[in-house]
Enzyme design. Structure first.
Site, PDB file in Angstrom:
ATOM      1  N   ASP A 460     105.570 -27.332 -42.177  1.00 42.88           N
ATOM      2  CA  ASP A 460     105.548 -26.330 -43.232  1.00 42.88           C
ATOM      3  C   ASP A 460     104.890 -26.917 -44.474  1.00 42.88           C
ATOM      4  O   ASP A 460     105.421 -27.870 -45.012  1.00 42.88           O
ATOM      5  CB  ASP A 460     106.974 -25.853 -43.556  1.00 42.88           C
ATOM      6  CG  ASP A 460     107.953 -27.023 -43.736  1.00 42.88           C
ATOM      7  OD1 ASP A 460     108.379 -27.611 -42.743  1.00 42.88           O
ATOM      8  OD2 ASP A 460     108.252 -27.335 -44.904  1.00 42.88           O
ATOM      9  N   GLU A 664     106.659 -39.481 -48.950  1.00 40.73           N
ATOM     10  CA  GLU A 664     106.819 -38.590 -47.796  1.00 40.73           C
ATOM     11  C   GLU A 664     105.539 -38.411 -46.981  1.00 40.73           C
ATOM     12  O   GLU A 664     105.557 -38.343 -45.762  1.00 40.73           O
ATOM     13  CB  GLU A 664     107.265 -37.231 -48.378  1.00 40.73           C
ATOM     14  CG  GLU A 664     107.455 -36.113 -47.419  1.00 40.73           C
ATOM     15  CD  GLU A 664     107.554 -34.763 -48.158  1.00 40.73           C
ATOM     16  OE1 GLU A 664     107.040 -34.623 -49.285  1.00 40.73           O
ATOM     17  OE2 GLU A 664     108.160 -33.840 -47.579  1.00 40.73           O
TER      18      GLU A 664
END
Ligand SMILES: OC[C@H]1O[C@H](O[C@H]2O[C@H](CO)[C@@H](O)[C@H](O)[C@H]2O)[C@H](O)[C@@H](O)[C@@H]1O
Ligand SMILES: [Ca+2]
Length: 751
Positions: A460, A664
């Site tokens: 996503d 991340e």
């Protein structure tokens, strides 16, 4: 013997013998900054406090427009300047004032400070000083001092080698000793407050809240007692309904989001029975709960570090989720109840089993995890609506209603605005009315059906999936299901004499009649899936796999790095794998490893069509890890090592230049500052003061796992921050008169 305590000699006369480092300079912070040891060394048995050394320990770090001291005043004989005595708070303040020019509490290559600081030596009890130079070293000083400050230290001694440590060793050590620890969570009395916090809770009164599934009355009782014992925590304990949560129920929880209970075991403490939570790890940043595929990736790193118990505990929590929530959840928060994430349970169980197979209960563990995976396979991935009967393939297609509450409201403004304008309503009012069903808008229903599927896919968001995800039989999901089928067949045949009984907890409609499983059925399922994937997804001309649109009944053309998951799962034939390496790999290989999708497939980016974080030019740890695993499986060691090297180089270079950062995701095309990613909700892991304390879960894991696959010369080259190109040039084997020839030309010539 203490430095000043017994002999009464001057510090200078003692320094040659006393400053030799006897501690491990790379010990974990709590032992390394053990004040008792420093107290003993400086003071012997005297009662003077350590902080009385604080003043002299600031030597050289005081003047704002500092100039390096004259050599004569420095303590730079033999070992004497190696151990430093530093006042924590004042040195942090001075460092930041002098070096942190952009005032972000980090010392990076973007700060144009002097990159030089003078600090006191331990041998002189801080009276003499020595210089520390260079961005990496002074940034490490800031990081070490901040860690010591976290521990409440006022004065520390530190060996210079800790500040000059090989960066690869330093990052590996920090992951092993600190990052994993800081990412650990547990849902019991002493720790639930930490995991209860949710930075994605945008409601007016965010408070710790736990939802307990109907089948766990002991847990409900336990948490009710915790809430009573600690009223200041304001823990709100609630039941989930019997028979599972419907989409309507989950939507209605948006006003009261909470964590979902996980597995607990019974323990006896002080003669009393109590419950103890099974620990887990969280990804980091704003993701403070147990995620599906993040946890699998982190478990790979944890296993590499010998943290077998934690990997087992993650598996037990997954099984609990399957049993009580019907699936391994996207993550254990109320708003994730309807959706899952990419499934990796069988591989996780097998990897753990490999570590524990000599233990008496190893087979029980494997059986339990396999039963859970079988239930998940039947009930989640091969049941409708995820299962597509026409192709026999599966899709990400979770249920749910309304606008996902965990993203910032602004995330959907561009989607919803045209509808708010039609009805002349504010964004908030429109969302409320749409969510509770007062406003019916089929176009938006369709948009959010796909949006939920995008989130279930873990990717996503991406233009590969936007507006179509729920219709796609994706290469990623079907590769993972093929791996389930192959693994389950193998486990049943080799570990359970081809007869696996299904325990009461994991019975499903599909196996209720037989209530045992045999391998041949699973073998056949795997062969069928491979045949179907070849038919619907393999593009011979392109030499790669593409997602299949089950509604339009056609193959899509978005080039995604998920094409390599077929190799990780072992479903590509050797010929298909060769095609992938030859045709696909060059399209995805960038400076920092593999990019998620190609630039061509992403298309043009502009204000109305902004960057998506799972598209070009971003690269993600799980994509790298799965591709390395796939390449190694098929014998493409050279390619696997090259990609691993590139990713690790990018990670370690940012770590060195940017105050120890580990994030991340990365922009794999950006050589100087790949951690700077401005897409969607920013980059988790970059927002810290002084020192990063947790890195980011799956990047930590990719670093540890990647290193474990590389030969030692590559690890050394990474430690000296050698770019891939230089490493390649220096290690290329050249034969006289042969160096300009390709292998093909050489073989043509020799014919
Ligand atoms: O809050 C927005 C979305 O955040 C999550 O997605 C991202 O982080 C996860 C945890 O690291 C990761 O598993 C996922 O691949 C990332 O894209 C969450 O999983 C989404 O459901 C959520 O909407
Ligand atoms: Ca700075």
């Amino acid at each position: 013997m203490s430095l000043l305590g017994r002999t009464g000699r001057s510090p200078v006369s003692q320094r040659r013998t006393s400053s030799v480092e006897r501690r491990d300079p790379f010990a974990a912070i709590d032992t390394y900054y053990d004040e008792a040891e420093l107290q003993k060394r400086l003071l012997g048995n005297k009662q003077r406090s350590i902080s009385s050394y604080a003043k002299q320990a600031t030597v050289g770090a005081l003047e704002p427009d500092f100039h390096p001291r004259r050599r004569g005043s420095h303590d730079e004989y033999t070992q004497a300047d190696q151990e430093l005595l530093i006042n924590v708070n004042t040195t942090i303040d001075d460092l930041l004032a002098r070096e942190d020019k952009d005032r972000n509490f980090q010392i990076t290559i973007e700060d144009n400070g002097p990159k030089n600081i003078s600090v006191g030596t331990l041998a002189s009890a801080g009276y003499r000083s020595t210089d520390l130079r260079g961005n990496y070293v002074i940034s490490n000083l800031l990081q070490e001092l901040t860690l010591a400050q976290d521990l409440g230290k006022k004065v520390i001694k530190i060996h210079k080698s800790r500040l000059h440590e090989n960066p690869v060793d330093r990052l590996s050590r920090r992951i092993r000793d600190e990052f994993w620890k800081n990412l650990e969570r547990c849902l019991d009395a002493n720790s639930i407050e930490k995991a209860g916090k949710d930075p994605k809770d945008w409601t007016a009164d965010p408070r710790p809240r736990i939802y307990v599934p109907h089948g766990c009355p002991e847990q409900h009782e336990y948490y009710t007692q915790v809430a009573k014992d600690k009223p200041e925590m304001r823990l709100d304990v609630r039941w989930l309904p019997e028979g599972g949560a419907t989409a309507e129920f989950v939507r209605d929880l948006n006003e009261a989001p909470g964590i979902l209970a996980l597995a607990m075991r019974k323990e006896t403490v002080d003669g009393k029975d109590t419950l103890k939570g099974e620990p887990f790890v969280v990804p980091g940043g704003r993701f403070n709960e147990l995620y599906g595929w993040d946890s699998y990736m982190m478990a790979i790193g944890l296993l590499e570090h010998g943290r077998i118990a934690m990997a087992k505990s993650i598996t037990i929590n997954f099984a609990f989720c399957i049993q009580h929530y019907g699936k391994i959840l996207n993550a254990n928060r109320s708003y994730y109840l309807c959706r899952s994430q990419p499934p990796f349970l069988t591989d996780l169980a097998l990897k753990i089993y490999d570590h524990i197979k000599h233990e008496p209960d190893a087979l029980d563990f494997l059986k339990f995890a396999t039963q859970a995976a079988i239930k998940e396979y039947y009930n989640v991935w091969t049941s409708e609506p995820r299962y597509d009967p026409a192709t026999g393939l599966s899709r990400y297609r979770p249920s749910g209603l309304g606008v996902p509450p965990e993203t910032e409201a602004s995330h959907f403004v561009h989607v919803i605005k045209p509808y708010t304008e039609k009805l002349n309503l504010s964004f908030e009012d429109y969302v409320n009315d749409y969510n509770d069903g007062t406003i019916k808008e089929p176009e938006l229903d369709d948009y959010f059906l796909h949006d939920r599927a995008v989130r279930e896919s873990g990717h996503d968001t991406s233009y590969r999936l936007e507006g179509v995800a729920a219709n796609l039989a994706t290469v990623d999901l079907n590769s993972l299901l093929y791996k389930y089928e192959v693994d389950i067949a193998k486990i049943i045949r080799l570990c359970f004499k081809d007869h696996l009984t299904m325990g009461a907890d994991f019975q499903t409609e599909a196996n209720r009649i037989d209530s045992f499983e045999t391998s041949s059925v699973w073998d056949r399922r795997a062969r069928m899936r491979k045949a179907r994937m070849d038919k619907y997804m393999w593009d011979q001309a392109a030499g790669m796999y593409f997602d299949y649109d089950t509604v339009k009944k056609q193959r899509t053309d978005y080039e995604s790095a998920t094409t390599f998951w077929t190799m990780w799962a072992g479903l590509a034939s050797p010929k298909q794998a060769a095609g992938l390496v030859l045709n696909a790999l060059p399209k995805f290989e960038e400076f920092g490893g593999l990019v998620s999708g190609t630039e061509k497939s992403r298309g043009e980016i502009h204000i109305a069509r902004p960057n998506r974080q799972w598209d070009y030019p971003f690269g993600w740890a799980p994509q790298q890890m799965l591709a390395w695993g796939g390449l190694l499986k098929y014998g493409y060691t050279e390619e696997a090592h090259r990609l691993t090297y590139k990713w690790l180089y990018m990670v370690i270079k940012a770590f060195v230049d940017f105050n120890g950062v580990v994030v991340e995701k990365y922009d794999v095309t950006r050589e100087l500052d790949p951690h700077k990613v401005e897409a969607e909700y920013g980059n988790q892991g970059s927002d810290f003061k002084g020192v990063p304390r947790e890195g980011f879960g799956w990047v930590n894991a990719s670093f540890v796992y990647g290193l474990s696959t590389l030969p030692v010369n590559m690890k050394r080259a990474l430690g000296t921050i050698t770019p891939w190109q230089t490493f390649e040039e220096k290690t290329a084997i050249k034969l006289d008169g042969f160096d300009d020839l390709t292998i093909q030309e050489a073989s043509d010539e020799s014919e």
